[in-house]
Motif scaffolding. Structure first.
Motif, PDB file in Angstrom:
ATOM      1  N   PRO A 426       0.801  -1.228   0.000  1.00  0.00           N
ATOM      2  CA  PRO A 426       0.000   0.000   0.000  1.00  0.00           C
ATOM      3  C   PRO A 426       0.830   1.273   0.000  1.00  0.00           C
ATOM      4  N   VAL A 427       2.115   1.161   0.348  1.00  0.00           N
ATOM      5  CA  VAL A 427       2.966   2.349   0.410  1.00  0.00           C
ATOM      6  C   VAL A 427       3.430   2.780  -0.982  1.00  0.00           C
ATOM      7  N   THR A 428       3.634   1.832  -1.863  1.00  0.00           N
ATOM      8  CA  THR A 428       4.112   2.163  -3.204  1.00  0.00           C
ATOM      9  C   THR A 428       2.923   2.439  -4.115  1.00  0.00           C
ATOM     10  N   THR A 429       3.009   3.516  -4.857  1.00  0.00           N
ATOM     11  CA  THR A 429       1.909   3.896  -5.750  1.00  0.00           C
ATOM     12  C   THR A 429       2.283   3.783  -7.218  1.00  0.00           C
ATOM     13  N   ASN A 430       3.566   3.610  -7.496  1.00  0.00           N
ATOM     14  CA  ASN A 430       4.003   3.584  -8.895  1.00  0.00           C
ATOM     15  C   ASN A 430       4.049   2.184  -9.489  1.00  0.00           C
ATOM     16  N   VAL A 431       3.893   1.155  -8.645  1.00  0.00           N
ATOM     17  CA  VAL A 431       3.901  -0.215  -9.134  1.00  0.00           C
ATOM     18  C   VAL A 431       2.827  -1.011  -8.405  1.00  0.00           C
ATOM     19  N   VAL A 432       2.413  -2.122  -9.040  1.00  0.00           N
ATOM     20  CA  VAL A 432       1.476  -3.038  -8.407  1.00  0.00           C
ATOM     21  C   VAL A 432       2.191  -4.353  -8.180  1.00  0.00           C
ATOM     22  N   GLU A 433       2.299  -4.778  -6.917  1.00  0.00           N
ATOM     23  CA  GLU A 433       3.025  -5.989  -6.579  1.00  0.00           C
ATOM     24  C   GLU A 433       2.075  -7.118  -6.201  1.00  0.00           C
ATOM     25  N   THR A 434       2.566  -8.330  -6.338  1.00  0.00           N
ATOM     26  CA  THR A 434       1.821  -9.488  -5.848  1.00  0.00           C
ATOM     27  C   THR A 434       2.302  -9.888  -4.459  1.00  0.00           C
ATOM     28  N   GLU A 435       3.506  -9.427  -4.104  1.00  0.00           N
ATOM     29  CA  GLU A 435       4.051  -9.637  -2.766  1.00  0.00           C
ATOM     30  C   GLU A 435       5.148  -8.624  -2.522  1.00  0.00           C
ATOM     31  N   TYR A 436       5.463  -8.394  -1.263  1.00  0.00           N
ATOM     32  CA  TYR A 436       6.540  -7.471  -0.938  1.00  0.00           C
ATOM     33  C   TYR A 436       7.160  -7.872   0.395  1.00  0.00           C
ATOM     34  N   GLU A 437       8.399  -7.436   0.610  1.00  0.00           N
ATOM     35  CA  GLU A 437       9.144  -7.758   1.824  1.00  0.00           C
ATOM     36  C   GLU A 437       8.983  -6.649   2.855  1.00  0.00           C
ATOM     37  N   ALA A 438       9.005  -7.022   4.100  1.00  0.00           N
ATOM     38  CA  ALA A 438       8.930  -6.026   5.166  1.00  0.00           C
ATOM     39  C   ALA A 438       9.438  -6.624   6.467  1.00  0.00           C
ATOM     40  N   PHE A 439       9.944  -5.755   7.332  1.00  0.00           N
ATOM     41  CA  PHE A 439      10.181  -6.121   8.723  1.00  0.00           C
ATOM     42  C   PHE A 439       8.979  -5.624   9.520  1.00  0.00           C
ATOM     43  N   ILE A 440       8.234  -6.531  10.094  1.00  0.00           N
ATOM     44  CA  ILE A 440       7.042  -6.152  10.845  1.00  0.00           C
ATOM     45  C   ILE A 440       7.303  -6.315  12.331  1.00  0.00           C
ATOM     46  N   LYS A 441       6.636  -5.494  13.116  1.00  0.00           N
ATOM     47  CA  LYS A 441       6.830  -5.527  14.574  1.00  0.00           C
ATOM     48  C   LYS A 441       6.091  -6.707  15.177  1.00  0.00           C
ATOM     49  N   VAL A 442       6.819  -7.497  15.977  1.00  0.00           N
ATOM     50  CA  VAL A 442       6.188  -8.606  16.695  1.00  0.00           C
ATOM     51  C   VAL A 442       6.234  -8.404  18.208  1.00  0.00           C
ATOM     52  N   ARG A 443       7.056  -7.460  18.661  1.00  0.00           N
ATOM     53  CA  ARG A 443       7.083  -7.087  20.082  1.00  0.00           C
ATOM     54  C   ARG A 443       7.166  -5.565  20.175  1.00  0.00           C
ATOM     55  N   ASN A 444       6.384  -4.983  21.057  1.00  0.00           N
ATOM     56  CA  ASN A 444       6.517  -3.562  21.324  1.00  0.00           C
ATOM     57  C   ASN A 444       7.855  -3.281  21.985  1.00  0.00           C
ATOM     58  N   ILE A 445       8.195  -2.010  22.084  1.00  0.00           N
ATOM     59  CA  ILE A 445       9.449  -1.624  22.726  1.00  0.00           C
ATOM     60  C   ILE A 445       9.473  -2.136  24.160  1.00  0.00           C
ATOM     61  N   GLN A 446      10.561  -2.832  24.509  1.00  0.00           N
ATOM     62  CA  GLN A 446      10.731  -3.397  25.844  1.00  0.00           C
ATOM     63  C   GLN A 446      12.122  -3.070  26.372  1.00  0.00           C
ATOM     64  N   THR A 447      12.228  -2.922  27.683  1.00  0.00           N
ATOM     65  CA  THR A 447      13.533  -2.784  28.314  1.00  0.00           C
ATOM     66  C   THR A 447      14.169  -4.165  28.441  1.00  0.00           C
ATOM     67  N   ILE A 448      15.452  -4.192  28.729  1.00  0.00           N
ATOM     68  CA  ILE A 448      16.129  -5.466  28.962  1.00  0.00           C
ATOM     69  C   ILE A 448      15.472  -6.211  30.129  1.00  0.00           C
ATOM     70  N   GLU A 449      15.112  -5.461  31.170  1.00  0.00           N
ATOM     71  CA  GLU A 449      14.494  -6.093  32.338  1.00  0.00           C
ATOM     72  C   GLU A 449      13.151  -6.725  31.982  1.00  0.00           C
ATOM     73  N   GLU A 450      12.391  -6.055  31.131  1.00  0.00           N
ATOM     74  CA  GLU A 450      11.110  -6.611  30.701  1.00  0.00           C
ATOM     75  C   GLU A 450      11.298  -7.869  29.872  1.00  0.00           C
ATOM     76  N   ILE A 451      12.302  -7.863  29.010  1.00  0.00           N
ATOM     77  CA  ILE A 451      12.585  -9.050  28.201  1.00  0.00           C
ATOM     78  C   ILE A 451      13.008 -10.205  29.105  1.00  0.00           C
ATOM     79  N   GLU A 452      13.873  -9.916  30.053  1.00  0.00           N
ATOM     80  CA  GLU A 452      14.357 -10.951  30.973  1.00  0.00           C
ATOM     81  C   GLU A 452      13.212 -11.546  31.789  1.00  0.00           C
ATOM     82  N   GLY A 453      12.168 -10.750  32.022  1.00  0.00           N
ATOM     83  CA  GLY A 453      11.057 -11.223  32.826  1.00  0.00           C
ATOM     84  C   GLY A 453      10.041 -12.048  32.075  1.00  0.00           C
ATOM     85  N   ASN A 454      10.198 -12.130  30.743  1.00  0.00           N
ATOM     86  CA  ASN A 454       9.232 -12.913  29.947  1.00  0.00           C
ATOM     87  C   ASN A 454       9.210 -14.375  30.374  1.00  0.00           C
TER      88      ASN A 454
END
Length: 454
Positions: A426-454
């Motif tokens: 949806p970000v590109t308007t000059n081409v039509v794709e059938t698929e595209y690559e992205a890095f998507i967020k799977v965890r919100n911002i966490q501190t080291i302490e929060e990660i350690e507590g998982n």
């Protein structure tokens, strides 16, 4: 196919430290009685400079010519945009901000010369957006010796990392490699990404392999990984292999033979791509964890990607959260009023280096506002103490906390996963794709302490 980088990452560089002269001089004098005495003279400590009733003068030296000018120019423009916005609103406590900058061409000796000029001749109050490993590495001793506040370093070298150093004038913001490595290790240990369905905890007794480049970047990240592994009592579970350009296959072969459950790639973009290729060629299909500098789809060969080898990266700039979107809107508004032509503004709205400069200036201004709110005189000591009062919100990216002498930059990051998305981008308007690559967020911002507590 057009590549899309969903989360912006910031470039960091590696170079060794350069020592500087000592400020204390010793003079021997001989009396008529041939008695020799030694007197030591020390420069009078500077309480504050660069501050008048109506102005605050700050500065930096950055690469605005040569190959790194594509970073240095937008970086500085981000800083200037913030200061213009502050000045247009009347300044801080009645003072407007003057910004002096010199072009060091990304050269350590030139950067050191200009840093000394800023401190000794221009008498700036602070160094804001101290730019690049060559200059930062060559001047840290000077900064600490003089005591001048340095806010935000555009590098991640471990020389910026201090566990507890109250009053230290060095205040890095973007994640330091040591911190980045700690978070990579914590997530490799704590994230439930294992097993057949990719949702199980790390099995007891599992080995985690670390491939690191034998350079400043790799060694610095490795130091953070080792620190976190020890903190979680997992040192015996980690295996390390240093690599050069021709030894990736050897490292991968060793890890495959030892049945590692995950691999941490401690390196920047180019070797990161080589390591992924070796893992693909040798069918080492385990989760991969890596640095925020590799949150870039151009470093991943889509044709070699395997869902059984998921790729996770840290990220400290988050534009997808409600807070991140609001902060991004504030950034766009700031650039809109900058002294730039329309074409340049359009380029800088999504430029990660302009965003970095913006963040550097915003963090610096927060310290000025804290001093004003406290009703204190604007001195170096009061400014540093105000910065140490508690966490500071980082636009588009978590917090940085200098309290208790912490000097380890941003210690909270989100977690991204490389993904191939079916459909039109949806970000590109000059081409039509059938698929595209992205890095998507799977965890919100966490501190080291929060990660350690998982």
């Amino acid at each position: 196919m057009k590549k899309l980088v969903v989360i912006l990452s910031l470039v960091v560089f590696g170079l060794a430290l350069v020592a500087c002269d000592n400020a204390t001089t010793t003079t021997a004098t001989t009396a008529a009685t041939t008695t020799t005495t030694t007197t030591t003279t020390t420069k009078t400590p500077i309480v504050v400079q660069g501050v008048t009733d109506t102005t605050i003068t700050v500065g930096n030296t950055a690469a605005t010519s040569g190959g790194y000018s594509v970073i240095g120019i937008p970086f500085n423009e981000g800083i200037k945009a913030v200061f213009k916005q502050v000045n247009d609103a009347g300044g801080i406590d009645g003072r407007t901000i003057n910004f002096i900058t010199y072009d060091d061409g990304f050269d350590a000796a030139t950067g050191k010369t200009y840093t000394e000029k800023l401190i000794n001749e221009d008498e700036v109050f602070a160094l804001v957006g101290h730019f690049g490993t060559p200059t930062v590495g060559a001047t840290l001793d000077i900064i600490q010796e003089v005591g001048i506040p340095m806010v935000y370093a555009a590098t991640g070298i471990n020389a910026l990392y201090f566990q507890a150093s109250v009053g230290n004038p060095v205040m890095a913001v973007q994640p330091i490699y040591m911190t980045d490595g700690r978070i990579m290790a914590a997530r490799a240990i704590k994230e439930a990404v294992y097993g057949t369905n990719g949702d199980a905890a790390l099995p007891a007794g599992s080995k985690i392999g670390v491939i690191y480049t034998n350079d400043d970047v790799g060694s610095s990240l490795k130091a953070g990984i080792e620190l976190e592994a020890a903190a979680l009592d997992m040192s015996e579970n980690f295996m390390y292999q240093a690599v050069t350009s021709g030894s990736f296959n050897t490292a991968v072969t060793i890890f495959k033979a030892n049945g590692v459950a995950a691999v941490i790639l401690a390196m920047n973009q180019e070797p990161f791509g080589y390591a992924l290729t070796s893992m693909s060629n040798l069918s080492l299909n385990v989760p991969v964890f890596t640095s925020y500098v590799n949150a870039d789809v151009t470093a991943v060969d889509q044709l070699r990607y395997n869902a059984a080898r998921p790729i996770y990266t840290n990220a400290w700039v988050d534009l997808t959260s409600t807070e991140g979107q609001a902060a991004a809107g504030a950034y766009v508004a700031c650039i809109t009023q900058a002294d730039l032509d329309t074409a340049t503004k359009n380029l800088y709205y999504g430029n990660s280096f302009a965003i970095a400069g913006y963040i550097a200036a915003m963090i610096f201004v927060e310290g000025l506002q804290r001093v004003a709110d406290n009703g204190d005189d604007l001195t170096w000591a009061n400014y540093i103490a105000a910065m140490e009062e508690g966490p500071i919100d980082v636009p588009m990216g978590g917090t940085v906390d200098f309290s208790d002498g912490h000097r380890w930059g941003i210690a909270s990051m989100s977690l991204l996963q490389y993904t191939i998305i079916q459909g039109d981008n949806p970000v590109t308007t000059n081409v039509v794709e059938t698929e595209y690559e992205a890095f998507i967020k799977v965890r919100n911002i966490q501190t080291i302490e929060e990660i350690e507590g998982n």
